[in-house]
Design a protein around this motif. Structure first.
Motif, PDB file in Angstrom:
ATOM      1  N   ASN A  15     -21.517  33.169  -6.595  1.00 10.20           N
ATOM      2  CA  ASN A  15     -22.263  32.293  -7.608  1.00 10.20           C
ATOM      3  C   ASN A  15     -22.766  30.993  -6.915  1.00 10.20           C
ATOM      4  O   ASN A  15     -22.695  30.871  -5.801  1.00 10.20           O
ATOM      5  N   ARG A  16     -23.671  29.946  -7.655  1.00 11.34           N
ATOM      6  CA  ARG A  16     -24.075  29.000  -7.147  1.00 11.34           C
ATOM      7  C   ARG A  16     -22.972  28.187  -6.313  1.00 11.34           C
ATOM      8  O   ARG A  16     -23.456  27.668  -5.211  1.00 11.34           O
ATOM      9  N   THR A  44     -30.411  33.799  -8.277  1.00 11.10           N
ATOM     10  CA  THR A  44     -29.712  32.618  -8.823  1.00 11.10           C
ATOM     11  C   THR A  44     -29.417  31.753  -7.782  1.00 11.10           C
ATOM     12  O   THR A  44     -29.053  30.605  -8.030  1.00 11.10           O
TER      13      THR A  44
END
Ligand code: PGA
Length: 249
Positions: A15-16, A44
């Motif tokens: 994830n980020r 993302t």
């Protein structure tokens, strides 16, 4: 021998926040290489990766793009949406896309063509399954993937393409092709490109190996005559392992 192109394919991982940690850890570890270093991250994570790698030797890639510039294509991303972010590369036709998402040689060609038109450098994946190899069809399959998947690609365009030979049986399985198996298949692929584009263009073409390449086996693979780099999945998720591969040759 050419310098190598080492690309990480993060697939659907990080994830980020995790991406930020991984990229930050990676930057100092690979800054002294002559090889080209690319990380292909989830959509993302692209903004984070582009921002953090600005001014470093790490290039950023996406893992897919559509062939249209805009329109009613829910869930797809246009090539210009990637270039606008500062993305330079895009993986096209990965075997996971071919197996799980209906990607064909024809859609691979469309996506590759559109990516090139937008100024992206596509990393186009090809490779045979275990059944295809065991039944003696490896060369037929690789030939078909090159002939059909590059049908409208001009010699000029080919100069901006990276090819990744990834035997499907070696992806994510921990089973790596031997140095010789990988080199022989890549030699064959190069000969098919030479038939269409000539020897010089085929020799200049970067053809990577992918499939369970890791910090232990990269040195042997990257020392082979025709292997111009690696597309690395699992081992690219750990900065120290990926950096070891980057420095293997
Ligand atoms: P792997 O994946 O290194 O985890 O086998 C390679 C790839 O799919 O590109």
């Amino acid at each position: 021998m050419k310098n190598k192109i080492i690309a990480g394919n993060w697939k659907m991982n990080k994830n980020r926040i995790e991406a930020e940690q991984l990229v930050t850890e990676l930057i100092p570890l690979v800054k002294d290489t002559k090889n080209t270093v690319i990380i292909c991250v989830p959509f993302t994570d692209l903004c984070t990766a582009v921002k953090l790698t600005k001014g470093t030797n790490i290039h950023v890639g996406a893992q897919n793009c559509h062939w249209k510039e805009s329109g009613a294509f829910t869930g797809e991303i246009a090539p210009s949406m990637l270039t606008e972010l500062g993305v330079e590369y895009v993986v096209i036709g990965h075997s996971e896309r071919r197996t799980y998402f209906g990607e064909t040689d024809q859609t691979v060609l469309l996506r590759t063509k559109a990516a090139l038109a937008a100024g992206l450098k596509p990393i186009v994946c090809i490779g045979e399954t275990l059944d295809e190899r065991n039944s003696g069809n490896m060369e037929n399959v690789l030939r078909r993937q090159v002939v059909e998947g590059f049908k409208d690609i001009t010699a000029e365009e080919l100069a901006n393409v990276v090819v990744a030979y990834e035997p499907v049986w070696a992806i994510g399985t921990g089973v790596t092709a031997t140095d010789e198996q990988a080199n022989d298949a890549i030699k064959f692929v190069r000969s098919v490109f030479a038939e269409k584009y000539g020897k010089k263009a085929a020799n200049a073409l970067y053809i990577q190996y992918g499939g369970s390449m890791n910090d232990g086996n990269a040195k042997g693979l990257l020392a082979m005559s025709d292997i111009d780099g690696g597309l690395i999945g699992g081992a690219s998720l750990v900065a120290t392992k990926f950096a070891t591969i980057v420095h293997s040759k």
